[in-house]
Design a protein around this motif. Structure first.
Motif, PDB file in Angstrom:
ATOM      1  N   THR A  86       0.834  -1.200   0.000  1.00 56.62           N
ATOM      2  CA  THR A  86       0.000   0.000   0.000  1.00 56.62           C
ATOM      3  C   THR A  86       0.868   1.249   0.000  1.00 56.62           C
ATOM      4  OG1 THR A  86      -1.630  -1.226   1.281  1.00 56.62           O
ATOM      5  CG2 THR A  86      -1.872   1.159   1.213  1.00 56.62           C
ATOM      6  N   LEU A  87       1.901   1.245   0.833  1.00 56.05           N
ATOM      7  CA  LEU A  87       2.807   2.390   0.901  1.00 56.05           C
ATOM      8  C   LEU A  87       3.570   2.567  -0.409  1.00 56.05           C
ATOM      9  CD1 LEU A  87       4.054   4.608   2.665  1.00 56.05           C
ATOM     10  CD2 LEU A  87       5.750   2.942   3.395  1.00 56.05           C
ATOM     11  N   LEU A  88       4.037   1.475  -0.994  1.00 58.23           N
ATOM     12  CA  LEU A  88       4.782   1.559  -2.248  1.00 58.23           C
ATOM     13  C   LEU A  88       3.919   2.073  -3.392  1.00 58.23           C
ATOM     14  CD1 LEU A  88       6.828  -1.760  -2.065  1.00 58.23           C
ATOM     15  CD2 LEU A  88       7.685   0.556  -1.766  1.00 58.23           C
ATOM     16  N   ILE A  89       2.686   1.579  -3.486  1.00 61.04           N
ATOM     17  CA  ILE A  89       1.791   2.008  -4.566  1.00 61.04           C
ATOM     18  C   ILE A  89       1.403   3.467  -4.390  1.00 61.04           C
ATOM     19  CG2 ILE A  89      -0.527   1.679  -5.526  1.00 61.04           C
ATOM     20  CD1 ILE A  89      -0.106  -1.341  -5.036  1.00 61.04           C
ATOM     21  N   SER A  90       1.107   3.863  -3.150  1.00 65.11           N
ATOM     22  CA  SER A  90       0.734   5.264  -2.939  1.00 65.11           C
ATOM     23  C   SER A  90       1.906   6.197  -3.226  1.00 65.11           C
ATOM     24  CB  SER A  90       0.203   5.477  -1.520  1.00 65.11           C
ATOM     25  OG  SER A  90       1.200   5.166  -0.579  1.00 65.11           O
ATOM     26  N   ALA A  91       3.123   5.801  -2.878  1.00 64.86           N
ATOM     27  CA  ALA A  91       4.299   6.630  -3.185  1.00 64.86           C
ATOM     28  C   ALA A  91       4.493   6.735  -4.695  1.00 64.86           C
ATOM     29  CB  ALA A  91       5.542   6.038  -2.528  1.00 64.86           C
ATOM     30  N   ALA A  92       4.271   5.649  -5.420  1.00 67.87           N
ATOM     31  CA  ALA A  92       4.400   5.691  -6.881  1.00 67.87           C
ATOM     32  C   ALA A  92       3.346   6.609  -7.496  1.00 67.87           C
ATOM     33  CB  ALA A  92       4.276   4.285  -7.456  1.00 67.87           C
ATOM     34  N   LEU A  93       2.119   6.550  -6.989  1.00 65.28           N
ATOM     35  CA  LEU A  93       1.059   7.416  -7.521  1.00 65.28           C
ATOM     36  C   LEU A  93       1.339   8.887  -7.222  1.00 65.28           C
ATOM     37  CD1 LEU A  93      -2.116   5.308  -6.702  1.00 65.28           C
ATOM     38  CD2 LEU A  93      -1.084   5.719  -8.937  1.00 65.28           C
ATOM     39  N   VAL A  94       1.823   9.174  -6.030  1.00 70.35           N
ATOM     40  CA  VAL A  94       2.167  10.560  -5.698  1.00 70.35           C
ATOM     41  C   VAL A  94       3.319  11.043  -6.585  1.00 70.35           C
ATOM     42  CG1 VAL A  94       3.173  12.017  -3.885  1.00 70.35           C
ATOM     43  CG2 VAL A  94       1.285  10.499  -3.347  1.00 70.35           C
ATOM     44  N   GLY A  95       4.292  10.196  -6.807  1.00 74.50           N
ATOM     45  CA  GLY A  95       5.411  10.556  -7.679  1.00 74.50           C
ATOM     46  C   GLY A  95       4.962  10.803  -9.113  1.00 74.50           C
ATOM     47  N   ALA A  96       4.052   9.961  -9.600  1.00 75.17           N
ATOM     48  CA  ALA A  96       3.533  10.149 -10.957  1.00 75.17           C
ATOM     49  C   ALA A  96       2.746  11.451 -11.068  1.00 75.17           C
ATOM     50  CB  ALA A  96       2.653   8.967 -11.353  1.00 75.17           C
ATOM     51  N   ALA A  97       1.943  11.771 -10.045  1.00 76.57           N
ATOM     52  CA  ALA A  97       1.169  13.013 -10.061  1.00 76.57           C
ATOM     53  C   ALA A  97       2.087  14.230 -10.025  1.00 76.57           C
ATOM     54  CB  ALA A  97       0.201  13.036  -8.876  1.00 76.57           C
ATOM     55  N   LEU A  98       3.119  14.172  -9.194  1.00 73.72           N
ATOM     56  CA  LEU A  98       4.067  15.295  -9.138  1.00 73.72           C
ATOM     57  C   LEU A  98       4.830  15.438 -10.449  1.00 73.72           C
ATOM     58  CD1 LEU A  98       5.492  14.944  -5.515  1.00 73.72           C
ATOM     59  CD2 LEU A  98       3.958  16.709  -6.390  1.00 73.72           C
ATOM     60  N   GLY A  99       5.206  14.333 -11.060  1.00 70.65           N
ATOM     61  CA  GLY A  99       5.894  14.378 -12.348  1.00 70.65           C
ATOM     62  C   GLY A  99       5.004  14.950 -13.440  1.00 70.65           C
ATOM     63  N   TRP A 100       3.726  14.534 -13.442  1.00 69.46           N
ATOM     64  CA  TRP A 100       2.789  15.068 -14.428  1.00 69.46           C
ATOM     65  C   TRP A 100       2.613  16.569 -14.233  1.00 69.46           C
ATOM     66  CZ3 TRP A 100      -2.078  17.260 -13.612  1.00 69.46           C
ATOM     67  CH2 TRP A 100      -2.808  17.525 -14.779  1.00 69.46           C
ATOM     68  N   ALA A 101       2.469  17.016 -12.982  1.00 71.76           N
ATOM     69  CA  ALA A 101       2.282  18.444 -12.703  1.00 71.76           C
ATOM     70  C   ALA A 101       3.524  19.238 -13.112  1.00 71.76           C
ATOM     71  CB  ALA A 101       1.978  18.660 -11.228  1.00 71.76           C
TER      72      ALA A 101
END
Length: 134
Positions: free
Chosen positions: A85-100
């Motif tokens: 759960t922690l790994l997936i949420s960190a990946a999603l946050v990283g993807a969102a920050l990269g997209w922004a």
């Protein structure tokens, strides 16, 4: 007699692991008994404390079970599970920050390019009615 020879044939590591597990079970059991005794005495002390003590017993027992399971897994040589759960949420946050960041960089790049593309042209119009040409 059969049981003693069977136990003697186990390796030293297995015997130590078995002893450690027995000590752990004993400690968890005595801790649970101690918490239950505390809860009983608190229950006798007042009705307001009963709910809190019951919650304490439940959370303490749950924590004891969790720790016993982790200790048993450690004694058995199993590694703890990955926190997916922690790994997936960190990946999603990283993807969102990269997209922004990418969107912001493209927007900043397009603003400077538009300003550079403006071209001023000097136009000389013959026979202008206003008479600005000359």
């Amino acid at each position: 007699m059969f049981g003693t020879t069977l136990l003697d044939r186990r390796s030293k590591t297995e015997r130590v692991t078995d002893q450690a597990w027995q000590h752990l079970v004993s400690a968890v059991s005595s801790a649970g008994d101690s918490v239950r005794d505390t809860a009983r005495s608190a229950r006798r002390g007042g009705s307001g404390l009963t709910d809190g003590a019951t919650d304490l017993v439940g959370s303490a027992a749950e924590e004891a079970r969790r720790r016993a399971t982790l200790a048993f897994d450690a004694l058995a040589g199993r590694r703890p599970a990955l926190p997916w759960t922690l790994l997936i949420s960190a990946a999603l946050v990283g993807a969102a920050l990269g997209w922004a960041a990418g969107t912001a960089a493209r927007a900043a790049g397009s603003r400077t390019r538009d300003a550079d593309e403006i071209e001023f042209v000097d136009v000389d119009r013959p026979n202008s009615p206003v008479g600005l040409d000359g």
